[in-house]
Scaffold this motif. Structure first.
Motif, PDB file in Angstrom:
ATOM      1  N   LEU A   1       0.822  -1.205   0.000  1.00  0.00           N
ATOM      2  CA  LEU A   1       0.000   0.000   0.000  1.00  0.00           C
ATOM      3  C   LEU A   1       0.863   1.264   0.000  1.00  0.00           C
ATOM      4  O   LEU A   1       0.455   2.287  -0.553  1.00  0.00           O
ATOM      5  CB  LEU A   1      -0.954   0.003   1.185  1.00  0.00           C
ATOM      6  CG  LEU A   1      -2.163  -0.899   1.000  1.00  0.00           C
ATOM      7  CD1 LEU A   1      -2.905  -1.082   2.310  1.00  0.00           C
ATOM      8  CD2 LEU A   1      -3.097  -0.338  -0.050  1.00  0.00           C
ATOM      9  N   CYS A   2       2.033   1.205   0.606  1.00  0.00           N
ATOM     10  CA  CYS A   2       2.970   2.336   0.518  1.00  0.00           C
ATOM     11  C   CYS A   2       3.407   2.537  -0.929  1.00  0.00           C
ATOM     12  O   CYS A   2       3.539   3.662  -1.397  1.00  0.00           O
ATOM     13  CB  CYS A   2       4.206   2.084   1.375  1.00  0.00           C
ATOM     14  SG  CYS A   2       3.938   2.143   3.149  1.00  0.00           S
ATOM     15  N   VAL A   3       3.604   1.446  -1.641  1.00  0.00           N
ATOM     16  CA  VAL A   3       4.049   1.502  -3.033  1.00  0.00           C
ATOM     17  C   VAL A   3       2.957   2.062  -3.936  1.00  0.00           C
ATOM     18  O   VAL A   3       3.198   2.945  -4.753  1.00  0.00           O
ATOM     19  CB  VAL A   3       4.484   0.099  -3.527  1.00  0.00           C
ATOM     20  CG1 VAL A   3       4.754   0.092  -5.016  1.00  0.00           C
ATOM     21  CG2 VAL A   3       5.701  -0.395  -2.743  1.00  0.00           C
ATOM     22  N   TYR A   4       1.742   1.549  -3.806  1.00  0.00           N
ATOM     23  CA  TYR A   4       0.668   1.847  -4.751  1.00  0.00           C
ATOM     24  C   TYR A   4      -0.297   2.958  -4.327  1.00  0.00           C
ATOM     25  O   TYR A   4      -0.987   3.503  -5.158  1.00  0.00           O
ATOM     26  CB  TYR A   4      -0.176   0.592  -5.011  1.00  0.00           C
ATOM     27  CG  TYR A   4       0.551  -0.475  -5.768  1.00  0.00           C
ATOM     28  CD1 TYR A   4       0.839  -0.321  -7.115  1.00  0.00           C
ATOM     29  CD2 TYR A   4       0.944  -1.650  -5.144  1.00  0.00           C
ATOM     30  CE1 TYR A   4       1.496  -1.307  -7.829  1.00  0.00           C
ATOM     31  CE2 TYR A   4       1.600  -2.642  -5.850  1.00  0.00           C
ATOM     32  CZ  TYR A   4       1.869  -2.469  -7.180  1.00  0.00           C
ATOM     33  OH  TYR A   4       2.520  -3.451  -7.878  1.00  0.00           O
ATOM     34  N   GLU A   5      -0.405   3.242  -3.089  1.00  0.00           N
ATOM     35  CA  GLU A   5      -1.416   4.145  -2.519  1.00  0.00           C
ATOM     36  C   GLU A   5      -2.805   3.539  -2.608  1.00  0.00           C
ATOM     37  O   GLU A   5      -3.484   3.415  -1.617  1.00  0.00           O
ATOM     38  CB  GLU A   5      -1.384   5.538  -3.143  1.00  0.00           C
ATOM     39  CG  GLU A   5      -0.187   6.338  -2.714  1.00  0.00           C
ATOM     40  CD  GLU A   5      -0.291   7.784  -3.124  1.00  0.00           C
ATOM     41  OE1 GLU A   5      -1.398   8.354  -3.102  1.00  0.00           O
ATOM     42  OE2 GLU A   5       0.756   8.340  -3.479  1.00  0.00           O
TER      43      GLU A   5
END
Length: 123
Positions: A46-50
């Motif tokens: 989720l940090c990577v993709y938002e």
């Protein structure tokens, strides 16, 4: 709720024991929320993709089953760290993203990343 303290205050007060208003260790709830084989990996994605779809998570998290991914996402949602948004379109799909509570974990992940760079490749 106790007020935030500086790192220097923490180093002094931790020796005395830091507790919340109910007398409990404030670290325990965090550890319970983040325990499990897949939770931190899902949160990292989720940090990577938002915003990310179930299928993308499944693709990126090698070895996770549909059942385990569903269970992990439900637990993270129940803890208020992520939100599930359902789109009733053709084809229907679901996206997951951080809540503000989840985004507030970024400094923790940043510290863990730096610790990992420092120590993960050392014997």
């Amino acid at each position: 709720m106790k007020e935030k303290m500086s790192y220097e205050e923490f180093l002094v007060k931790v020796k005395e024991g830091i507790v919340d208003d109910k007398g409990n260790c404030p670290v325990t709830p965090v550890m319970l929320m983040l325990q499990g084989k897949w939770k931190n990996q899902v949160l990292y994605e989720l940090c990577v993709y938002e915003k990310v779809r179930f299928g993308q998570l499944k693709k990126d998290l090698l070895g996770i089953t549909n059942t385990m991914l569903t269970s992990t996402l439900r637990e993270l949602e129940a803890d208020g760290l992520i939100v599930r948004e359902q789109f009733n379109e053709i084809p229907p799909h679901v996206e997951y993203s951080f809540t503000q509570k989840g985004r507030d974990l970024y400094p923790l992940f940043y510290a863990m990343m730096n610790w990992g760079f420092e120590y993960s490749n050392k014997d």
